[in-house]
Design a protein around this motif. Structure first.
Motif, PDB file in Angstrom:
ATOM      1  N   THR A  68       0.828  -1.205   0.000  1.00  0.00           N
ATOM      2  CA  THR A  68       0.000   0.000   0.000  1.00  0.00           C
ATOM      3  C   THR A  68       0.862   1.254   0.000  1.00  0.00           C
ATOM      4  OG1 THR A  68      -0.125   0.029   2.417  1.00  0.00           O
ATOM      5  CG2 THR A  68      -1.879  -1.141   1.240  1.00  0.00           C
ATOM      6  N   VAL A  69       0.306   2.303  -0.599  1.00  0.00           N
ATOM      7  CA  VAL A  69       0.943   3.615  -0.633  1.00  0.00           C
ATOM      8  C   VAL A  69      -0.129   4.659  -0.333  1.00  0.00           C
ATOM      9  CG1 VAL A  69       2.038   5.336  -2.132  1.00  0.00           C
ATOM     10  CG2 VAL A  69       2.764   2.960  -2.253  1.00  0.00           C
ATOM     11  N   LYS A  70       0.204   5.618   0.501  1.00  0.00           N
ATOM     12  CA  LYS A  70      -0.761   6.662   0.838  1.00  0.00           C
ATOM     13  C   LYS A  70      -1.194   7.412  -0.415  1.00  0.00           C
ATOM     14  CE  LYS A  70       1.242   7.640   5.396  1.00  0.00           C
ATOM     15  NZ  LYS A  70       2.072   8.597   6.168  1.00  0.00           N
ATOM     16  N   LEU A 207       8.138   1.950  -3.205  1.00  0.00           N
ATOM     17  CA  LEU A 207       8.952   3.098  -3.587  1.00  0.00           C
ATOM     18  C   LEU A 207       8.769   3.439  -5.066  1.00  0.00           C
ATOM     19  CD1 LEU A 207      12.197   2.249  -1.609  1.00  0.00           C
ATOM     20  CD2 LEU A 207      10.576   4.086  -1.113  1.00  0.00           C
ATOM     21  N   ILE A 208       8.669   2.437  -5.912  1.00  0.00           N
ATOM     22  CA  ILE A 208       8.449   2.693  -7.344  1.00  0.00           C
ATOM     23  C   ILE A 208       7.092   3.360  -7.556  1.00  0.00           C
ATOM     24  CG2 ILE A 208       8.073   1.592  -9.591  1.00  0.00           C
ATOM     25  CD1 ILE A 208      10.202  -0.491  -8.766  1.00  0.00           C
ATOM     26  N   LYS A 209       6.080   2.920  -6.819  1.00  0.00           N
ATOM     27  CA  LYS A 209       4.756   3.536  -6.942  1.00  0.00           C
ATOM     28  C   LYS A 209       4.779   4.985  -6.452  1.00  0.00           C
ATOM     29  CE  LYS A 209       2.001   0.457  -4.959  1.00  0.00           C
ATOM     30  NZ  LYS A 209       0.732  -0.219  -4.596  1.00  0.00           N
ATOM     31  N   THR A 246      17.141  -4.509  -5.394  1.00  0.00           N
ATOM     32  CA  THR A 246      15.862  -4.934  -5.971  1.00  0.00           C
ATOM     33  C   THR A 246      15.377  -3.913  -6.991  1.00  0.00           C
ATOM     34  OG1 THR A 246      15.189  -6.214  -4.034  1.00  0.00           O
ATOM     35  CG2 THR A 246      13.434  -5.395  -5.455  1.00  0.00           C
ATOM     36  N   VAL A 247      15.333  -2.643  -6.590  1.00  0.00           N
ATOM     37  CA  VAL A 247      14.892  -1.591  -7.510  1.00  0.00           C
ATOM     38  C   VAL A 247      15.854  -1.481  -8.691  1.00  0.00           C
ATOM     39  CG1 VAL A 247      14.439   0.884  -7.755  1.00  0.00           C
ATOM     40  CG2 VAL A 247      13.723  -0.304  -5.681  1.00  0.00           C
ATOM     41  N   ASP A 248      17.156  -1.572  -8.411  1.00  0.00           N
ATOM     42  CA  ASP A 248      18.152  -1.460  -9.479  1.00  0.00           C
ATOM     43  C   ASP A 248      17.949  -2.544 -10.537  1.00  0.00           C
ATOM     44  OD1 ASP A 248      20.496  -0.417 -10.754  1.00  0.00           O
ATOM     45  OD2 ASP A 248      21.619  -2.107  -9.934  1.00  0.00           O
ATOM     46  N   ASN A 249      17.739  -3.782 -10.084  1.00  0.00           N
ATOM     47  CA  ASN A 249      17.544  -4.871 -11.040  1.00  0.00           C
ATOM     48  C   ASN A 249      16.253  -4.698 -11.834  1.00  0.00           C
ATOM     49  OD1 ASN A 249      17.854  -7.639 -12.217  1.00  0.00           O
ATOM     50  ND2 ASN A 249      16.024  -7.992 -10.998  1.00  0.00           N
ATOM     51  N   ILE A 250      15.193  -4.278 -11.160  1.00  0.00           N
ATOM     52  CA  ILE A 250      13.908  -4.110 -11.846  1.00  0.00           C
ATOM     53  C   ILE A 250      14.005  -3.044 -12.931  1.00  0.00           C
ATOM     54  CG2 ILE A 250      11.522  -3.304 -11.550  1.00  0.00           C
ATOM     55  CD1 ILE A 250      11.652  -4.632  -8.723  1.00  0.00           C
ATOM     56  N   VAL A 251      14.531  -1.868 -12.589  1.00  0.00           N
ATOM     57  CA  VAL A 251      14.560  -0.783 -13.578  1.00  0.00           C
ATOM     58  C   VAL A 251      15.571  -1.068 -14.684  1.00  0.00           C
ATOM     59  CG1 VAL A 251      13.720   0.935 -11.938  1.00  0.00           C
ATOM     60  CG2 VAL A 251      16.182   0.602 -12.193  1.00  0.00           C
ATOM     61  N   SER A 252      16.655  -1.772 -14.348  1.00  0.00           N
ATOM     62  CA  SER A 252      17.635  -2.134 -15.379  1.00  0.00           C
ATOM     63  C   SER A 252      17.063  -3.166 -16.339  1.00  0.00           C
ATOM     64  CB  SER A 252      18.916  -2.682 -14.729  1.00  0.00           C
ATOM     65  OG  SER A 252      19.559  -1.696 -13.951  1.00  0.00           O
ATOM     66  N   GLY A 320      14.281  14.197  -5.175  1.00  0.00           N
ATOM     67  CA  GLY A 320      13.665  14.305  -6.487  1.00  0.00           C
ATOM     68  C   GLY A 320      12.822  13.097  -6.840  1.00  0.00           C
ATOM     69  N   LEU A 321      13.252  11.920  -6.389  1.00  0.00           N
ATOM     70  CA  LEU A 321      12.531  10.689  -6.696  1.00  0.00           C
ATOM     71  C   LEU A 321      11.298  10.496  -5.820  1.00  0.00           C
ATOM     72  CD1 LEU A 321      15.501   8.165  -7.143  1.00  0.00           C
ATOM     73  CD2 LEU A 321      14.013   9.061  -8.946  1.00  0.00           C
ATOM     74  N   PHE A 322      11.422  10.772  -4.536  1.00  0.00           N
ATOM     75  CA  PHE A 322      10.373  10.389  -3.593  1.00  0.00           C
ATOM     76  C   PHE A 322       9.721  11.561  -2.863  1.00  0.00           C
ATOM     77  CE2 PHE A 322      13.551   6.831  -3.589  1.00  0.00           C
ATOM     78  CZ  PHE A 322      12.800   5.991  -4.402  1.00  0.00           C
ATOM     79  N   GLY A 323      10.213  12.770  -3.081  1.00  0.00           N
ATOM     80  CA  GLY A 323       9.633  13.937  -2.439  1.00  0.00           C
ATOM     81  C   GLY A 323      10.435  14.399  -1.232  1.00  0.00           C
TER      82      GLY A 323
END
Length: 375
Positions: A68-70, A207-209, A246-252, A320-323
């Motif tokens: 979940t994300v607010k 975090l991606i969301k 995890t994020v690095d592998n996904i976006v790559s 810049g990425l997350f606020g």
């Protein structure tokens, strides 16, 4: 959670804190749980249609898979509920949809909150969330998860599998048994708090969301949906033990897949290969172009974080990425943990690297208390 050992662990701790801050707080979760239980009880008490049948009522979507994300800006949180009638229920999709609508209309409160959608019925709650109730009938006897749901525009059933999707995603998250943060805490004999137990894939999706919400905040006309981001993350996840990797592998992998694909990238439902979550990209290619720009920007910024640019530059990128607010809160939480550890003489500096570590770590030097005027 204390900052430990290596820089990679400290960065993961910061990402973990941001993900914890961005997810639904306890007050919102309790409100939604209360709403869900009330709707469930109201449907179960229906003598005219639902009560004689065997069925399950359960949440699905981000609540079930813990991503979940607010709500961001003026958006509302979407609480997804399924009413899953058992195999052999002898009614048309239109009948089941209309019976659900009839039952909700009989409630004095729900009547004014109700909005009919194509496949579900939405209840709009005051505040920042709504509940989408999806009625369905088990499709085959041997698979308890697959359901047929009514599609009003098509005038027929369509296959769906929300519970099977959740099981798939949780299994993907559990490819790693112990995260980098859990290993660090265990190595230094420190207690593991509740939110550090959430898996890197779940944190990565949160975090991606949130980055998606920031990226599309000025123009959300072609904003990438959560189900696409969650699915592609789960499909590309390789069991990394850290949130950062995890994020690095996904976006790559996204970038590599876009470069290697003929035509557009397709994101299929992992539990129903006949369902293409990205079929809209054919009808409106602007969605795909927006997704490519969005994912390229995230990949570019993430590669910068892999360089040793110093704290100031890393802070600028993460803001810049997350606020700004999210980053500052997470950083402040880290600082408070450092201060508590320092005051209890539990904080040291790792010799050779200068990275903050527990005094129980080998090769660390305790940091002295910071007293008034250095006395």
């Amino acid at each position: 959670m204390i900052l430990l050992g290596k820089k990679a662990t400290q960065i993961d701790d910061l990402l973990d804190r941001m993900a914890e801050e961005v997810q639904l707080d306890k007050t919102r979760r309790d409100r939604m749980k209360s709403s869900y239980e009330a709707v469930k009880e109201w449907i179960e008490a229906d003598e005219k249609f639902f009560k004689p049948y065997k069925y399950d009522v359960y949440p699905h979507g981000s609540v079930r898979i813990m991503t979940t994300v607010k709500p961001f800006g003026r958006e509302e949180f979407d609480l997804d509920i399924a009413i899953h009638l058992k195999y052999g229920t002898p009614h048309s999709p239109e009948r089941i949809y209309n019976e659900l609508r009839r039952r909700l209309n009989e409630h004095g409160l729900y009547r004014d909150m109700l909005e009919a959608k194509n496949r579900c019925i939405r209840l709009k709650y005051a505040g920042d969330y709504h509940m989408d109730i999806l009625p369905g009938v088990q499709e085959v006897e041997y698979d308890r998860n697959r359901i047929m749901v009514p599609d009003r525009e098509l005038g027929s059933w369509v296959s769906s599998n929300p519970r099977g999707y959740a099981d798939w995603f949780i299994a993907q998250s559990n490819l790693v048994k112990e995260s980098l943060l859990e290993k660090a805490l265990r190595a230094e004999n420190l207690p593991v708090d509740d939110f550090s137990k959430k898996k890197p894939l779940q944190r990565g999706v949160q975090l991606i969301k949130r980055y998606r919400d920031i990226y599309f905040q000025k123009d959300d006309s072609y904003k990438t949906s959560s189900v696409i981001l969650t699915t592609i993350a789960g499909q590309f996840y390789q069991g990394e033990d850290s949130i950062f990797n995890t994020v690095d592998n996904i976006v790559s992998t996204i970038q590599n897949s876009i470069g290697q694909s003929y035509g557009r990238l397709k994101i299929l439902n992992p539990v129903n290969a006949d369902e293409d979550f990205t079929d809209k990209w054919d009808k409106e290619p602007e969605y795909y172009e927006a997704f490519k720009r969005f994912s390229f920007h995230l990949h570019s910024e993430w590669q910068k974080l892999k360089k040793d640019n110093g704290i100031i530059e890393e802070s600028r990128i993460m803001k810049g990425l997350f606020g700004d607010d999210l980053f500052v809160k997470a950083q402040g939480s880290q600082a408070m943990e450092i201060e508590r550890s320092r005051k209890s003489n539990a904080l040291g500096v790792a010799t050779g690297t200068g990275v903050l570590a527990s005094t129980s770590s080998l090769g660390s030097i305790p940091i002295k208390n910071n007293t008034f005027f250095g006395e």
